[in-house]
Design an enzyme around this catalytic site. Structure first.
Site, short mmCIF file in Angstrom:
data_model
loop_
_atom_site.label_atom_id
_atom_site.label_comp_id
_atom_site.label_asym_id
_atom_site.label_seq_id
_atom_site.Cartn_x
_atom_site.Cartn_y
_atom_site.Cartn_z
N LYS A 55 37.93 42.23 54.50
CA LYS A 55 38.36 40.95 55.05
C LYS A 55 38.72 40.98 56.53
CE LYS A 55 42.17 40.06 55.25
NZ LYS A 55 41.97 40.12 56.70
N GLN A 99 48.46 37.93 49.46
CA GLN A 99 47.69 38.50 48.35
C GLN A 99 48.45 38.39 47.03
OE1 GLN A 99 44.14 39.22 49.48
NE2 GLN A 99 44.66 40.28 47.61
N ASP A 122 44.17 29.68 51.16
CA ASP A 122 43.87 29.98 49.76
C ASP A 122 43.79 28.70 48.92
OD1 ASP A 122 43.42 32.59 48.82
OD2 ASP A 122 45.53 33.14 49.03
N1 GUE Z 1 45.88 35.26 47.60
C1 GUE Z 1 44.78 35.79 47.05
N2 GUE Z 1 43.57 35.22 47.27
C2 GUE Z 1 42.43 35.77 46.71
O1 GUE Z 1 41.33 35.22 46.89
C3 GUE Z 1 42.54 36.97 45.93
C4 GUE Z 1 43.83 37.51 45.75
N3 GUE Z 1 44.92 36.90 46.30
N4 GUE Z 1 43.99 38.63 45.01
C5 GUE Z 1 42.86 39.37 44.47
C6 GUE Z 1 41.68 38.46 44.17
C7 GUE Z 1 40.37 39.22 44.02
N5 GUE Z 1 39.54 38.78 45.11
C8 GUE Z 1 38.30 39.35 45.47
C9 GUE Z 1 37.55 38.89 46.53
C10 GUE Z 1 36.36 39.49 46.92
C11 GUE Z 1 35.87 40.58 46.25
C12 GUE Z 1 34.59 41.21 46.70
O2 GUE Z 1 34.19 41.14 47.85
N6 GUE Z 1 33.85 41.90 45.82
C13 GUE Z 1 32.61 42.63 46.11
C14 GUE Z 1 32.66 44.07 45.63
C15 GUE Z 1 33.60 44.94 46.38
C16 GUE Z 1 33.47 46.38 45.86
O3 GUE Z 1 32.35 46.93 45.93
O4 GUE Z 1 34.46 46.92 45.37
C17 GUE Z 1 31.45 42.01 45.33
O5 GUE Z 1 31.71 41.37 44.29
O6 GUE Z 1 30.31 42.19 45.74
C18 GUE Z 1 36.58 41.05 45.17
C19 GUE Z 1 37.77 40.44 44.77
C20 GUE Z 1 40.23 37.84 45.83
N7 GUE Z 1 41.45 37.61 45.34
#
Ligand code: GUE
Ligand code: NDP
Length: 297
Positions: A55, A99, A122
């Site tokens: 991010k 987060q 958010d």
């Molecule tokens: N206030 C808050 N806002 C959120 O939006 C929030 C949060 N807290 N807490 C956690 C969760 C989870 N989350 C993710 C976002 C992107 C990927 C992401 O980029 N994933 C990649 C994979 C990354 C890897 O390879 O490990 C993909 O799906 O391709 C994962 C998980 C946002 N969250």
């Protein structure tokens, strides 16, 4: 049926980040404004770390300022609220993200309620929940459901009206805002959850399935209507038989690919869209705070 088309969230997110970067360059040039995003991470939840990793980098790549605050998992609610108030008052900070989940000594709702709704990128503050629910144009929309919607609009070329959609999951961060967005697109929307009596029967009717359950590969291909479009929000880390771990979604990808018309992969689907939408929301928030027309992104 042949194998489903892959909805390439990673590629779409890269395009969206480019459009955000162009918008940011325009704001700097025409208004001397550099949008800033503050992210507060309390403790060391593994899912949150996955998210935070890319991010800050992507915020800077889009030409924006990134402010990161890592607080120990013993942080008191009072100290976290003080940090939020400080960021609310800081004009360089246009977007604030705390987060989730937060450590147990902290009341999540109290922290979300303390964020200035107009900096709440958010979209979790009750004011933004209410704005989204009533269709107000000044809502900041939660990033994950917004990302899912952008993928669906792109796939259907805007023709979502009248489609039957089933959202599996009713959380405040994914399921409920997804319901509202699809309803706003004039889909006929069903929200399924752990007490749903017959999930396969519900899914068998659905032109669009959004799965946000948090259970690895729970949604089976046989439950889907042939030709359905499947958006898999799930991010689950599971053990590989040969050792090590891998990421899987909430949908059995191999089975679903044989039945669906199109499906998002995990990784490379919704996850990258969430981050791209966070950047987009930060630009949106910065424009609104400064009375500037929002660029198209
Ligand atoms: N206030 C808050 N806002 C959120 O939006 C929030 C949060 N807290 N807490 C956690 C969760 C989870 N989350 C993710 C976002 C992107 C990927 C992401 O980029 N994933 C990649 C994979 C990354 C890897 O390879 O490990 C993909 O799906 O391709 C994962 C998980 C946002 N969250
Ligand atoms: N890609 C991304 O950017 C993001 C991915 N995620 C991922 O999305 C998934 C969902 O996240 P989140 O909404 O926060 O999860 P929650 O745990 O808050 O909600 C899960 C929902 O699924 C429902 N559910 C649980 N078991 C079943 C079942 N057997 N049948 C039907 N419904 C069931 C629950 O029902 P009930 O309400 O009845 O308990 C609940 O509503 C997770 O895998 C998470 O990691 C989350 C955020 C961002």
């Amino acid at each position: 049926m042949t194998d489903a088309a892959i909805i390439d969230g990673k590629a779409f997110a890269a395009g969206l980040r480019d459009r955000v970067a162009t918008a940011v360059a325009g704001l700097k040039r025409d208004h001397g404004l550099t949008p800033g995003l503050a992210v507060v991470l309390v403790g060391e939840d593994p899912a949150s770390q996955v998210y935070v990793r890319n991010k800050g980098k992507q915020t800077l790549e889009a030409g924006m300022e990134s402010y990161e605050f890592k607080l120990p998992d013993t942080t008191s609610q009072e100290d976290l609220l003080a940090k939020v108030h400080e960021l609310n008052a800081d004009p360089k900070v246009n977007g604030i993200l705390v987060q989730l989940p937060l450590p147990k000594q902290i009341d999540e709702q109290a922290v979300l309620a303390a964020i200035d709704p107009n900096k709440d990128v958010d979209g979790f503050h009750v004011v933004n929940v209410g704005r989204l629910n009533t269709g107000s144009a000044d809502a900041l929309v939660p990033c994950t459901p917004l990302g899912c919607l952008l993928l669906l609009r792109d796939y259907f070329g805007g023709a979502l009206s009248g489609k039957k959609a089933v959202v599996v999951g009713r959380s405040n961060i994914v399921g409920k805002p997804m319901f509202n967005l699809l309803l706003q697109e004039s889909c006929t929307v069903t929200v399924a959850h752990s007490r749903t009596a017959d999930l396969p029967a519900e899914l068998g009717q659905a032109d669009i399935v959004v799965a946000a359950v948090g259970r690895p590969e729970m949604v089976k291909g046989e439950w889907l209507k042939p030709g359905a479009v499947v958006i898999d929000v799930g991010i689950n880390r599971i053990e590989k038989p040969e050792g090590g771990t891998r990421l899987v979604g909430d949908v059995d990808f191999a089975g679903a690919s044989k039945v669906a018309a199109a499906i998002t992969p995990v990784p490379g689907g919704v996850g990258p869209m969430t981050i791209a939408c966070l950047l987009r929301n930060t630009v949106t928030a910065a424009c609104r705070q400064n009375g500037i027309d929002e660029p198209s992104m």
